[in-house]
Design a protein around this motif. Sequence first.
Motif, PDB file in Angstrom:
ATOM      1  N   LEU A 145      41.054 -44.835  -8.608  1.00  0.00           N
ATOM      2  CA  LEU A 145      39.759 -44.687  -9.262  1.00  0.00           C
ATOM      3  C   LEU A 145      38.655 -44.495  -8.224  1.00  0.00           C
ATOM      4  O   LEU A 145      37.732 -43.696  -8.437  1.00  0.00           O
ATOM      5  CB  LEU A 145      39.459 -45.912 -10.128  1.00  0.00           C
ATOM      6  CG  LEU A 145      38.098 -45.913 -10.833  1.00  0.00           C
ATOM      7  CD1 LEU A 145      37.979 -44.721 -11.781  1.00  0.00           C
ATOM      8  CD2 LEU A 145      37.882 -47.226 -11.586  1.00  0.00           C
ATOM      9  N   ALA A 146      38.757 -45.181  -7.104  1.00  0.00           N
ATOM     10  CA  ALA A 146      37.766 -45.015  -6.044  1.00  0.00           C
ATOM     11  C   ALA A 146      37.804 -43.599  -5.493  1.00  0.00           C
ATOM     12  O   ALA A 146      36.758 -43.014  -5.173  1.00  0.00           O
ATOM     13  CB  ALA A 146      38.011 -46.026  -4.930  1.00  0.00           C
ATOM     14  N   GLU A 147      39.000 -43.024  -5.357  1.00  0.00           N
ATOM     15  CA  GLU A 147      39.115 -41.637  -4.887  1.00  0.00           C
ATOM     16  C   GLU A 147      38.528 -40.671  -5.909  1.00  0.00           C
ATOM     17  O   GLU A 147      37.885 -39.683  -5.554  1.00  0.00           O
ATOM     18  CB  GLU A 147      40.582 -41.287  -4.627  1.00  0.00           C
ATOM     19  CG  GLU A 147      41.206 -42.031  -3.458  1.00  0.00           C
ATOM     20  CD  GLU A 147      42.593 -41.512  -3.143  1.00  0.00           C
ATOM     21  OE1 GLU A 147      42.918 -40.387  -3.558  1.00  0.00           O
ATOM     22  OE2 GLU A 147      43.358 -42.251  -2.492  1.00  0.00           O
ATOM     23  N   ILE A 148      38.756 -40.955  -7.182  1.00  0.00           N
ATOM     24  CA  ILE A 148      38.300 -40.061  -8.249  1.00  0.00           C
ATOM     25  C   ILE A 148      36.792 -40.133  -8.436  1.00  0.00           C
ATOM     26  O   ILE A 148      36.117 -39.106  -8.560  1.00  0.00           O
ATOM     27  CB  ILE A 148      39.006 -40.409  -9.574  1.00  0.00           C
ATOM     28  CG1 ILE A 148      40.511 -40.143  -9.479  1.00  0.00           C
ATOM     29  CG2 ILE A 148      38.410 -39.620 -10.745  1.00  0.00           C
ATOM     30  CD1 ILE A 148      41.313 -40.750 -10.621  1.00  0.00           C
ATOM     31  N   ARG A 189      52.284 -45.783  -9.402  1.00  0.00           N
ATOM     32  CA  ARG A 189      53.290 -44.730  -9.176  1.00  0.00           C
ATOM     33  C   ARG A 189      53.258 -43.750 -10.343  1.00  0.00           C
ATOM     34  O   ARG A 189      52.676 -44.021 -11.391  1.00  0.00           O
ATOM     35  CB  ARG A 189      54.688 -45.329  -9.009  1.00  0.00           C
ATOM     36  CG  ARG A 189      55.152 -46.223 -10.136  1.00  0.00           C
ATOM     37  CD  ARG A 189      56.593 -46.689  -9.912  1.00  0.00           C
ATOM     38  NE  ARG A 189      56.797 -47.241  -8.594  1.00  0.00           N
ATOM     39  CZ  ARG A 189      56.609 -48.516  -8.271  1.00  0.00           C
ATOM     40  NH1 ARG A 189      56.227 -49.373  -9.213  1.00  0.00           N
ATOM     41  NH2 ARG A 189      56.827 -48.947  -7.062  1.00  0.00           N
ATOM     42  N   ASP A 190      53.886 -42.578 -10.128  1.00  0.00           N
ATOM     43  CA  ASP A 190      53.968 -41.595 -11.203  1.00  0.00           C
ATOM     44  C   ASP A 190      54.719 -42.170 -12.408  1.00  0.00           C
ATOM     45  O   ASP A 190      55.636 -42.969 -12.231  1.00  0.00           O
ATOM     46  CB  ASP A 190      54.697 -40.347 -10.703  1.00  0.00           C
ATOM     47  CG  ASP A 190      53.773 -39.364  -9.995  1.00  0.00           C
ATOM     48  OD1 ASP A 190      52.545 -39.597  -9.985  1.00  0.00           O
ATOM     49  OD2 ASP A 190      54.278 -38.362  -9.472  1.00  0.00           O
ATOM     50  N   ALA A 218      44.387 -32.728 -14.204  1.00  0.00           N
ATOM     51  CA  ALA A 218      45.114 -32.401 -12.972  1.00  0.00           C
ATOM     52  C   ALA A 218      46.520 -32.973 -13.012  1.00  0.00           C
ATOM     53  O   ALA A 218      47.488 -32.309 -12.596  1.00  0.00           O
ATOM     54  CB  ALA A 218      44.350 -32.934 -11.761  1.00  0.00           C
ATOM     55  N   ALA A 219      46.664 -34.184 -13.510  1.00  0.00           N
ATOM     56  CA  ALA A 219      47.993 -34.793 -13.622  1.00  0.00           C
ATOM     57  C   ALA A 219      48.842 -34.049 -14.642  1.00  0.00           C
ATOM     58  O   ALA A 219      50.059 -33.864 -14.446  1.00  0.00           O
ATOM     59  CB  ALA A 219      47.860 -36.266 -14.010  1.00  0.00           C
ATOM     60  N   ALA A 220      48.233 -33.601 -15.737  1.00  0.00           N
ATOM     61  CA  ALA A 220      48.969 -32.843 -16.753  1.00  0.00           C
ATOM     62  C   ALA A 220      49.454 -31.508 -16.197  1.00  0.00           C
ATOM     63  O   ALA A 220      50.581 -31.074 -16.475  1.00  0.00           O
ATOM     64  CB  ALA A 220      48.083 -32.624 -17.980  1.00  0.00           C
ATOM     65  N   ARG A 221      48.610 -30.853 -15.414  1.00  0.00           N
ATOM     66  CA  ARG A 221      49.032 -29.594 -14.778  1.00  0.00           C
ATOM     67  C   ARG A 221      50.184 -29.848 -13.810  1.00  0.00           C
ATOM     68  O   ARG A 221      51.129 -29.051 -13.720  1.00  0.00           O
ATOM     69  CB  ARG A 221      47.858 -28.965 -14.040  1.00  0.00           C
ATOM     70  CG  ARG A 221      46.756 -28.411 -14.940  1.00  0.00           C
ATOM     71  CD  ARG A 221      45.764 -27.596 -14.133  1.00  0.00           C
ATOM     72  NE  ARG A 221      44.610 -27.221 -14.922  1.00  0.00           N
ATOM     73  CZ  ARG A 221      44.579 -26.201 -15.776  1.00  0.00           C
ATOM     74  NH1 ARG A 221      45.671 -25.469 -15.956  1.00  0.00           N
ATOM     75  NH2 ARG A 221      43.470 -25.916 -16.453  1.00  0.00           N
ATOM     76  N   ALA A 232      48.627 -34.800  -6.866  1.00  0.00           N
ATOM     77  CA  ALA A 232      47.767 -33.754  -7.413  1.00  0.00           C
ATOM     78  C   ALA A 232      46.386 -34.307  -7.734  1.00  0.00           C
ATOM     79  O   ALA A 232      45.369 -33.638  -7.511  1.00  0.00           O
ATOM     80  CB  ALA A 232      48.410 -33.169  -8.666  1.00  0.00           C
ATOM     81  N   VAL A 233      46.327 -35.515  -8.247  1.00  0.00           N
ATOM     82  CA  VAL A 233      45.039 -36.142  -8.535  1.00  0.00           C
ATOM     83  C   VAL A 233      44.283 -36.414  -7.233  1.00  0.00           C
ATOM     84  O   VAL A 233      43.064 -36.210  -7.151  1.00  0.00           O
ATOM     85  CB  VAL A 233      45.226 -37.440  -9.335  1.00  0.00           C
ATOM     86  CG1 VAL A 233      43.922 -38.222  -9.450  1.00  0.00           C
ATOM     87  CG2 VAL A 233      45.793 -37.133 -10.719  1.00  0.00           C
ATOM     88  N   ASP A 234      45.008 -36.837  -6.209  1.00  0.00           N
ATOM     89  CA  ASP A 234      44.363 -37.091  -4.924  1.00  0.00           C
ATOM     90  C   ASP A 234      43.742 -35.817  -4.362  1.00  0.00           C
ATOM     91  O   ASP A 234      42.631 -35.836  -3.831  1.00  0.00           O
ATOM     92  CB  ASP A 234      45.377 -37.650  -3.933  1.00  0.00           C
ATOM     93  CG  ASP A 234      45.842 -39.042  -4.301  1.00  0.00           C
ATOM     94  OD1 ASP A 234      45.169 -39.704  -5.128  1.00  0.00           O
ATOM     95  OD2 ASP A 234      46.885 -39.493  -3.779  1.00  0.00           O
TER      96      ASP A 234
END
Length: 239
Positions: A145-148, A189-190, A218-221, A232-234
Motif C-alpha cells: 500500500l505504501a508503494e501504491i 504473496r500472489d 494491473a494485477a488483473a492484467r 506487476a503492481v510494484d
Amino acid sequence: MSGRPQIAVTVSARSGWRIFPLVALNLWLAGGRARRWGAGRSADLEEVDGLIIGGGDDISPDLYDGQIVTSARLDPARDALERALVEAAIARGIPVLGICRGAQMINVALGGNLHQDAYGTYTASDRRWTILPKKRIAVEPGTRLAEIAGTAPMKVNALHSQAVDRLGADLVVAARDRGGMIQAVERIRDPFALGVQWHPEHLPYARRQRALFAALVAAARARRADVAQLSAVDVMARP
C-alpha cells in the motif's frame, strides 16, 4: 482475451444501486470494466479477471464465532456469497480488492476475525461517519500500500462500525488510525489482495485513491498474462 480486464463488483442489496456506478467509474478510469454481482445474481469467477468486495452491511459473527451486536445490519446470503468468492478467488489466483466491509470479508475468509464494536474497542480512534475525507490514517512503511499510495499521512472517509481484529492467513497490516485500529490489510504473496477500511470509490478526484483501483487492474492484467501479480503492481506503482 483482449480489451479491458473484467472486474466483478459485489454490492449491498440496499445500497448497490448508488454505489456500483461509483465503483464502475473508478474502474473505468483505471482501465477496467465493472460487472455487478450480488446474492441472487450470476457469479462465475471464470468470467472475470478480478474481484472487488464492496461495502455496506455488517458481517455476521457466525462466520468467525463472534458475538452479535444488536445494531448490526446483516445479509446472510451476501455473507455466504462473498466468503465463497474470496476463498475461490485466492485459490484460483484472481486478485481481490476489498472496500470497507470487503476488507473485513477478506480477513474473515482467510481465517481472521473482527471487532464487532470497533470504536468501543479503540476508544482513542476518531469516530467519523462521513463520505468526506476527514479521518487521518497512517500507511505502514514497507507495505505494498505504501508503494501504491505513498507513506504520507492520508485523509480518508469512514462509514464503518466493525474492524479487523486477528489477521487472516498471509495478511499483514498496511495502515492504522491514530487509535491503533487497523485501516488496511494486504496479502504478502500472489494473488494480489488488498483491503481498505474506507471508501475510495467516493474519492475519484484523489490520485492516491485512484491508485488503489489501478493496482487491482494491473494485477488483473498480470493474471491474464500469467505473470506475477505483485511484481506487476510494484512496477505500476513506481514513478
